[in-house]
Write a protein that holds these residues in place. Structure first.
Motif, PDB file in Angstrom:
ATOM      1  N   MET A  67       0.814  -1.205   0.000  1.00  0.00           N
ATOM      2  CA  MET A  67       0.000   0.000   0.000  1.00  0.00           C
ATOM      3  C   MET A  67       0.859   1.270   0.000  1.00  0.00           C
ATOM      4  O   MET A  67       0.533   2.249  -0.673  1.00  0.00           O
ATOM      5  CB  MET A  67      -0.911   0.008   1.229  1.00  0.00           C
ATOM      6  CG  MET A  67      -2.109  -0.916   1.142  1.00  0.00           C
ATOM      7  SD  MET A  67      -3.127  -0.780   2.641  1.00  0.00           S
ATOM      8  CE  MET A  67      -4.656  -1.534   2.066  1.00  0.00           C
ATOM      9  N   LEU A  68       1.934   1.268   0.768  1.00  0.00           N
ATOM     10  CA  LEU A  68       2.742   2.480   0.897  1.00  0.00           C
ATOM     11  C   LEU A  68       3.377   2.881  -0.421  1.00  0.00           C
ATOM     12  O   LEU A  68       3.530   4.069  -0.720  1.00  0.00           O
ATOM     13  CB  LEU A  68       3.827   2.282   1.965  1.00  0.00           C
ATOM     14  CG  LEU A  68       3.322   2.094   3.399  1.00  0.00           C
ATOM     15  CD1 LEU A  68       4.481   1.880   4.350  1.00  0.00           C
ATOM     16  CD2 LEU A  68       2.487   3.289   3.839  1.00  0.00           C
ATOM     17  N   LEU A  69       3.766   1.890  -1.227  1.00  0.00           N
ATOM     18  CA  LEU A  69       4.358   2.199  -2.526  1.00  0.00           C
ATOM     19  C   LEU A  69       3.291   2.604  -3.532  1.00  0.00           C
ATOM     20  O   LEU A  69       3.470   3.570  -4.281  1.00  0.00           O
ATOM     21  CB  LEU A  69       5.144   0.993  -3.036  1.00  0.00           C
ATOM     22  CG  LEU A  69       5.910   1.197  -4.349  1.00  0.00           C
ATOM     23  CD1 LEU A  69       6.902   2.345  -4.219  1.00  0.00           C
ATOM     24  CD2 LEU A  69       6.638  -0.069  -4.746  1.00  0.00           C
ATOM     25  N   ASN A  70       2.176   1.896  -3.545  1.00  0.00           N
ATOM     26  CA  ASN A  70       1.123   2.206  -4.514  1.00  0.00           C
ATOM     27  C   ASN A  70       0.477   3.561  -4.261  1.00  0.00           C
ATOM     28  O   ASN A  70      -0.007   4.201  -5.192  1.00  0.00           O
ATOM     29  CB  ASN A  70       0.042   1.120  -4.491  1.00  0.00           C
ATOM     30  CG  ASN A  70       0.451  -0.126  -5.246  1.00  0.00           C
ATOM     31  OD1 ASN A  70       1.107  -0.040  -6.276  1.00  0.00           O
ATOM     32  ND2 ASN A  70       0.089  -1.284  -4.733  1.00  0.00           N
ATOM     33  N   ALA A  71       0.437   3.977  -3.017  1.00  0.00           N
ATOM     34  CA  ALA A  71      -0.230   5.236  -2.669  1.00  0.00           C
ATOM     35  C   ALA A  71       0.771   6.310  -2.259  1.00  0.00           C
ATOM     36  O   ALA A  71       0.450   7.208  -1.494  1.00  0.00           O
ATOM     37  CB  ALA A  71      -1.228   5.006  -1.546  1.00  0.00           C
ATOM     38  N   MET A  72       1.981   6.232  -2.792  1.00  0.00           N
ATOM     39  CA  MET A  72       3.034   7.179  -2.444  1.00  0.00           C
ATOM     40  C   MET A  72       2.548   8.620  -2.623  1.00  0.00           C
ATOM     41  O   MET A  72       1.980   8.983  -3.646  1.00  0.00           O
ATOM     42  CB  MET A  72       4.257   6.944  -3.327  1.00  0.00           C
ATOM     43  CG  MET A  72       5.496   7.707  -2.901  1.00  0.00           C
ATOM     44  SD  MET A  72       6.316   6.934  -1.489  1.00  0.00           S
ATOM     45  CE  MET A  72       7.143   5.542  -2.281  1.00  0.00           C
ATOM     46  N   GLY A  73       2.759   9.434  -1.597  1.00  0.00           N
ATOM     47  CA  GLY A  73       2.343  10.833  -1.659  1.00  0.00           C
ATOM     48  C   GLY A  73       0.930  11.078  -1.174  1.00  0.00           C
ATOM     49  O   GLY A  73       0.503  12.226  -1.089  1.00  0.00           O
TER      50      GLY A  73
END
Length: 458
Positions: free
Chosen positions: A254-260
């Motif tokens: 999730m943290l990479l896919n929703a970066m920012g």
């Protein structure tokens, strides 16, 4: 994967790719100084960041220091081929799209490039518009992958978050103060904690905070902490590097896919101590590492948490880490239950009635004054969630009165004001709505009954 030499030629990249290019961070890896200079000159000014490396060792060092969206990689280099280097990077954590450049378009090289994780194949020699288009297509594919992942998170959430993102309704002073606090908190980068009873609208408040923030155009992702095992928490949040038949590949979390964007941790007080430890490490270092990876990624995420039980109480009971409490509880937002803002009940009821009726393709049945009084007398222990459930049930039964049958008219959390409202409305109901008679039975002035009924919207 297709060879980018077949990309349609032209003088400039399509206009709709410019926004992606402008934010892109690109690493160029080639041992030929002429090719490095050509690519750097072509991309400089079009991309947010362009770095160059002459060999595999230098490029590995740059990947340890910085995060890139695209790596443009030559295959034939001294000491190590681009395909072998890419395979090694996948095993320790490679979080970019790779475009392989080669002067030899043989089938074995193409197969090896695919297995190593390359997303595109560029034949030398090529023109500047071809590399621009190849990078643009790579960015577009990455954006679509992230959008599909975010959509799957939304579907799993099943909380009507998209449809009702602005539905923190009401005109009471209490809810107006909440909306104002949300707007003030949204303007800051601070993490936030939203506290409220079950069904009080914590998910909606979190979505509103995100939509009013500078991160509004970035993803909003929701993770239910209840029942979350340590392994599942790591996999969902951080992702992992796992072995496959064809080699090692990165599975994005999730943290990479929703970066920012914004991460919403629902019922955060229910996380295990190990999961709390992971959050503390992530927030204090500002980095996260997928399972199996040797390389970390920078954390670019606002975290909003919700809880039913006060976190400070959980800290005192030693079930929640004190340092995690202070890291998360920068902005605290309390959502009052419906029994503390009764004047909002009918506003929310009307909203649900209109929304559900439109969804069902039917009109809403009539609601008598007696039913409205009973609705106002109910303490709504399930808050907005219970009210929505009641409205939907009433529309299905085509009768607001019969849907009242399951109400329990007592609640241990009732305040004195709630008990007063319930009692007055109960007496008013027994008088058939006659306010003068109700005032006589209660021993108060008629204008007192009028004033309270006006405040409650009855």
């Amino acid at each position: 994967m297709q060879a980018s030499s077949s990309v349609q030629t032209g003088h400039d990249a399509p206009d709709h790719f410019e926004a992606d290019l402008a934010e892109a961070r690109v690493l160029i890896v080639d041992d030929e100084i002429g090719m490095r200079n050509f690519l750097q000159k072509t991309l400089q000014g079009r991309c947010a960041r362009v770095d160059v490396a002459a060999d595999a060792e230098e490029s590995s060092r740059l990947l340890d220091l910085y995060t890139y969206d695209v790596v443009v990689l030559d295959n034939i280099m001294p000491r190590q081929s681009g395909v072998n280097w890419l395979g090694e990077q996948q095993r320790i954590g490679f979080f970019a799209d790779a475009i392989l450049m080669t002067a030899y378009a043989d089938l074995d090289t193409a197969i090896a490039a695919i297995r190593a994780g390359a997303s595109d194949f560029l034949l030398k020699p090529f023109r500047s518009n071809q590399i621009i288009n190849a990078i643009s297509q790579s960015l577009k594919r990455a954006r679509l992958r992230r959008q599909n992942a975010i959509l799957s998170y939304e579907l799993e959430a099943g909380k009507d978050l998209v449809r009702h993102r602005e539905a923190l309704l009401g005109t009471s002073p209490e809810i107006q103060a909440v909306r104002e606090l949300i707007k003030r908190a949204a303007a800051t980068p601070a993490h936030a904690v939203i506290r409220g009873e079950v069904g009080s609208g914590k998910q909606i408040a979190a979505r509103m905070l995100h939509s009013h923030s500078p991160r509004a155009e970035r993803p909003f992702i929701w993770l239910q902490c209840s029942g979350m095992t340590d392994e599942l928490f790591q996999n969902r949040l951080f992702g992992r590097v796992e072995a496959t038949v064809d080699g090692d590949q990165s599975i994005d979390g999730m943290l990479l896919n929703a970066m920012g964007g914004t991460l919403f941790l629902d019922d955060v007080e229910l996380l295990s101590s190990n999961c709390q430890n992971m959050l503390v490490e992530m927030l204090t270092t500002g980095k996260f590492r997928p399972l199996g990876a040797e390389r970390s990624l920078p954390l670019d995420m606002r975290i909003i948490c919700s809880n039913v039980r006060p976190l400070r109480q959980a800290v005192e009971e030693r079930s929640f880490r004190a340092d995690l409490f202070y890291l998360l509880n920068v902005a605290e937002i309390y959502l009052p239950p419906l029994r503390e803002r009764p004047e909002d009940i009918l506003t929310i009821l009307d909203f649900f009635t209109e929304s559900f009726a439109a969804r069902m393709g039917s009109s809403a049945p009539e609601m008598s004054p007696a039913v409205r009084r009973k609705i106002m007398a109910h303490p709504w222990p399930g808050n907005v969630l219970e009210l929505g459930n009641y409205v939907e049930r009433a529309l299905i039964q085509r009768d607001f009165a019969s849907a009242l049958g399951g109400f329990a008219l007592t609640d241990e959390n009732e305040t004195l004001a709630t008990v007063e409202r319930r009692h007055i409305l109960s007496v008013l109901e027994s008088c058939g709505g006659n306010r003068s008679e109700a005032a006589r039975r209660l021993g108060v002035a008629r204008k007192t009954i009028d004033r309270k009924c006006q405040a409650w919207g009855v």
